[in-house]
Design an enzyme around this catalytic site. Structure first.
Site, mmCIF file in Angstrom:
data_model
loop_
_atom_site.group_PDB
_atom_site.id
_atom_site.type_symbol
_atom_site.label_atom_id
_atom_site.label_comp_id
_atom_site.label_asym_id
_atom_site.label_seq_id
_atom_site.Cartn_x
_atom_site.Cartn_y
_atom_site.Cartn_z
ATOM 1 N N ASP A 206 0.351 -1.092 0.060
ATOM 2 C CA ASP A 206 0.110 -0.441 0.239
ATOM 3 C C ASP A 206 0.994 1.522 0.012
ATOM 4 O O ASP A 206 1.512 1.910 1.167
ATOM 5 C CB ASP A 206 -0.981 0.282 1.010
ATOM 6 C CG ASP A 206 -2.066 1.004 0.872
ATOM 7 O OD1 ASP A 206 -1.954 2.089 0.317
ATOM 8 O OD2 ASP A 206 -3.069 1.119 2.336
ATOM 9 N N HIS A 211 0.658 7.969 2.999
ATOM 10 C CA HIS A 211 1.035 7.563 4.400
ATOM 11 C C HIS A 211 2.306 7.912 4.803
ATOM 12 O O HIS A 211 2.698 7.292 5.584
ATOM 13 C CB HIS A 211 0.846 5.720 4.508
ATOM 14 C CG HIS A 211 -0.777 6.155 4.747
ATOM 15 N ND1 HIS A 211 -1.895 6.093 5.259
ATOM 16 C CD2 HIS A 211 -0.766 5.256 3.454
ATOM 17 C CE1 HIS A 211 -2.587 5.251 4.850
ATOM 18 N NE2 HIS A 211 -2.910 5.068 3.652
ATOM 19 N N ILE A 226 -0.442 9.655 7.830
ATOM 20 C CA ILE A 226 -1.372 9.002 8.982
ATOM 21 C C ILE A 226 -1.133 7.394 9.080
ATOM 22 O O ILE A 226 -0.816 7.073 8.095
ATOM 23 C CB ILE A 226 -2.637 8.959 9.023
ATOM 24 C CG1 ILE A 226 -3.535 8.614 7.527
ATOM 25 C CG2 ILE A 226 -2.892 10.797 9.262
ATOM 26 C CD1 ILE A 226 -5.054 8.865 7.388
ATOM 27 N N GLY A 229 -4.510 1.789 8.030
ATOM 28 C CA GLY A 229 -6.162 1.484 8.799
ATOM 29 C C GLY A 229 -5.635 -0.240 8.448
ATOM 30 O O GLY A 229 -5.939 -0.111 9.418
#
Length: 307
Positions: A206, A211, A226, A229
């Site tokens: 990912d 991120h 961040i 998830g």
């Protein structure tokens, strides 16, 4: 409601056939994933977690975390073309929820055949919710697992052609419902994520710049990059395996994670667990900001011994 997207055709979308995808991975990939979701982070010789990254006691293969199944799904999702005819910015895609069913223990290496289908599509005005279902098969043609990912596409709503918002679902509505008990949790596991956690986790596939790139994160409305998830989900399920399953990942039958709020790298995740027969209901809180970032459940095949 905004003007509908001229290239969006509901009939074509719901009947669209995604190409089958093959994902080949090695034991190294399984180990990198385990490290990316915090395995052995607190203790490099953790009795329950060393099996994920090392051939402990001469074991032939490393054990694979059940949430590694998310890698199968993510590697097969056409992130730039999630829905035919629907326009959106891939950088603004956020995960809403993820569901997994496991039919066999995941191998530490292999060649996986993934079959993807559209499970849901909902016009929310300013955004669209897209749900994909991925069935993964091993080289013998046996079904290993099913993933259902729910993605939130900011800025992609308003494609409906009438006053009634378009909504399509192709799975049981009550399959992923969860209610957090009001009683004290059965177990609590606290663990601090690393500041570099997303940089390690992204090696599992990912590479969304949200991120890792501070400029992209700021443009998306965050103060800094961040956590993924699905990385947070990996932390929570690993905590449940450690606290409830006594380190045995093969006890996990199915699981769901609902992403409620973003977490920042370096923050402390506190996972609270409630045991209800063969189901573990959980929620993960961010300690420093005192907010809940994730909730869901893990269904177990059973427990080997009383806790």
């Amino acid at each position: 409601m905004a003007s509908p997207c001229p290239s969006f055709n509901p009939v074509l979308v719901t009947s669209h056939k995604f190409p089958e995808m093959t994902y080949t991975y090695s034991e190294r990939d399984a180990v990198i994933y385990a490290l990316g979701v915090g395995a052995c982070q607190r203790d490099p010789v953790d009795e329950d977690e060393l099996n994920y990254v090392y051939h402990k006691n001469g074991q032939q293969f490393v054990q694979v975390l059940p949430t590694f199944a998310t890698v199968y799904s993510f590697r097969s999702l056409p992130i730039d073309h999630l829905v035919p005819g629907l326009e959106y910015d891939p950088r603004l895609v956020l995960y809403g929820q993820h569901y997994i069913e496991l039919y066999k223990p995941l191998p530490s290496c292999g060649r996986i055949q993934n079959k993807v289908s559209l499970a849901g599509l909902h016009d929310k005005g300013k955004a669209a919710i897209v749900e994909h279902e991925t069935k993964s098969y091993n080289e013998s043609g046996e079904l290993l697992c099913l993933n259902r990912s729910t993605l939130y596409l900011r800025g992609a709503g308003g494609f409906s052609s009438s006053s009634r918002a378009f909504s399509y679902s192709n799975y049981p509505a009550n399959q992923v419902s969860v209610k957090i008990p009001k009683s004290p949790p059965f177990a609590v596991f606290e663990e601090c994520t690393q500041l570099s956690q997303p940089l390690l986790y992204r090696l599992s596939g990912d590479y969304n710049a949200l991120h890792s790139d501070p400029v992209v994160a700021k443009n998306a409305g965050f103060t800094r990059p961040i956590m993924h998830g699905l990385c947070t989900l990996g932390f929570a399920v690993r905590a449940i395996i450690k606290c409830i399953c006594k380190g045995d990942p093969n006890l996990v039958k199915s699981l769901v994670g609902r992403f409620l709020l973003h977490a920042y790298p370096g923050e402390t995740l506190v996972t609270e667990m409630w045991l209800q027969d063969k189901r573990v209901i959980y929620q993960s809180k961010e300690k420093e900001r005192n907010c809940t970032v994730l909730s869901g459940f893990v269904d177990l095949h059973g427990l080997t011994s009383p806790l």
